[in-house]
Design a protein around this motif. Structure first.
Motif, mmCIF file in Angstrom:
data_model
loop_
_atom_site.group_PDB
_atom_site.id
_atom_site.type_symbol
_atom_site.label_atom_id
_atom_site.label_comp_id
_atom_site.label_asym_id
_atom_site.label_seq_id
_atom_site.Cartn_x
_atom_site.Cartn_y
_atom_site.Cartn_z
ATOM 1 N N ARG A 30 0.845 -1.190 0.000
ATOM 2 C CA ARG A 30 0.000 0.000 0.000
ATOM 3 C C ARG A 30 0.883 1.244 0.000
ATOM 4 O O ARG A 30 2.052 1.192 0.382
ATOM 5 C CB ARG A 30 -0.932 -0.012 1.212
ATOM 6 N N THR B 262 -1.224 -6.481 -1.822
ATOM 7 C CA THR B 262 -2.427 -5.951 -2.456
ATOM 8 C C THR B 262 -2.185 -5.826 -3.952
ATOM 9 O O THR B 262 -1.068 -5.567 -4.390
ATOM 10 C CB THR B 262 -2.789 -4.582 -1.862
ATOM 11 N N THR C 119 -3.973 -3.697 -5.898
ATOM 12 C CA THR C 119 -4.641 -2.468 -6.321
ATOM 13 C C THR C 119 -3.860 -1.744 -7.404
ATOM 14 O O THR C 119 -4.433 -1.263 -8.386
ATOM 15 C CB THR C 119 -4.845 -1.539 -5.115
#
Length: 276
Positions: A38, A54, A56
């Motif tokens: 992140r 993650t 993302t």
């Protein structure tokens, strides 16, 4: 004493190899790990070795940005450069092989002088020439520029392999009725498979990772991956998450090709070192 000396030498070699691997793999680990961290976790000091990954950043790169277009442009540019340089370099090396003059036999040693010239010095003249013939912004401009950079090296590398082919083999083919031009695809080219593979890997790495010519000679529709990654670096901030994710995806093709064809790369570099 002799046993201790051997043990000490092996230990030093292991330490040096470990340091070299650490120096080489640490940047790769930082890029890959940042692509799965992140944004706030990237700024933690010291960084955590264990973290919850993650995806993302990968989702944003693949869905919101034009990563697919950048990837296609890189494939077009790199694939064209590999095909053109290997074809032209092989023919040039074959011409040096059958050339009987002293200049032809020694010119291969002069080809590498072009690698000593800084790339920046030829960028402006090439940009002016391509701009006058309206090639800037097209795929053809970086293709020709990359060919100018890699063709001398490919010719030198191919010449190292072709020099090992006996002259009697070419003469026997001509006696059997094969012309000089037909000798190349029927006799020479099948014997150059290791050279072609090693040259393809080296040219692919050079063209795939090139940024300077790609940044100055391409346009919005022809940006390759390197320019796409550079766009994440702004004047005031850097989007490290998307930049790391895009860089990770960009590294994968080169790493996979180099892994599966590393034996040809080693043979090509060995032949070049022996002949050079």
């Amino acid at each position: 004493m002799r046993y201790r000396r051997k043990w000490y030498t092996k230990l030093m070699m292991a330490v040096l190899i470990g340091l070299a691997l650490l120096w080489t793999l640490m940047p790769v680990y930082i890029i890959v790990s940042n692509s799965m961290r992140r944004t706030l976790e990237m700024k933690e000091m010291p960084p955590k070795l264990l973290f919850a990954p993650t995806w993302t950043h990968f989702e944003k790169v693949l869905t919101l940005d034009r990563f697919g277009q950048y990837f296609l442009n890189s494939v077009i540019i790199t694939g064209s450069v590999v095909l053109l340089t290997i074809l032209a370099g092989s023919l040039a090396a074959y011409g040096l092989k059958i050339c009987k003059s002293k200049i032809g036999r020694n010119i291969s040693n002069v080809l590498l002088l072009g690698k000593m010239v800084p790339v920046v010095t030829i960028m402006i003249p090439l940009f002016i020439m391509f701009n006058r013939v309206h090639l800037t912004g097209l795929h053809l401009a970086p293709i020709l520029a990359h060919c100018c950079l890699t063709l001398p090296f490919v010719t030198w590398l191919m010449n190292s392999f072709i020099d090992d082919i006996p002259d009697e083999l070419i003469e026997a083919a001509t006696v059997m009725g094969c012309s000089r031009l037909l000798v190349f695809p029927r006799i020479i080219l099948p014997l150059l498979k290791p050279a072609v593979a090693s040259a393809a890997i080296l040219v692919m790495q050079s063209s795939w990772n090139e940024l300077l010519f790609a940044l100055t000679l391409t346009g919005i529709k022809t940006y390759p991956l390197t320019v796409g990654i550079a766009k994440y670096v702004g004047a005031l901030s850097v989007d490290w998450g998307k930049c790391s994710a895009a860089a990770t995806l960009t590294m994968l093709p080169v790493i996979l090709v180099g892994f599966f064809m590393q034996k040809y790369l080693v043979s090509g570099m060995t032949a070049g070192a022996v002949k050079g």
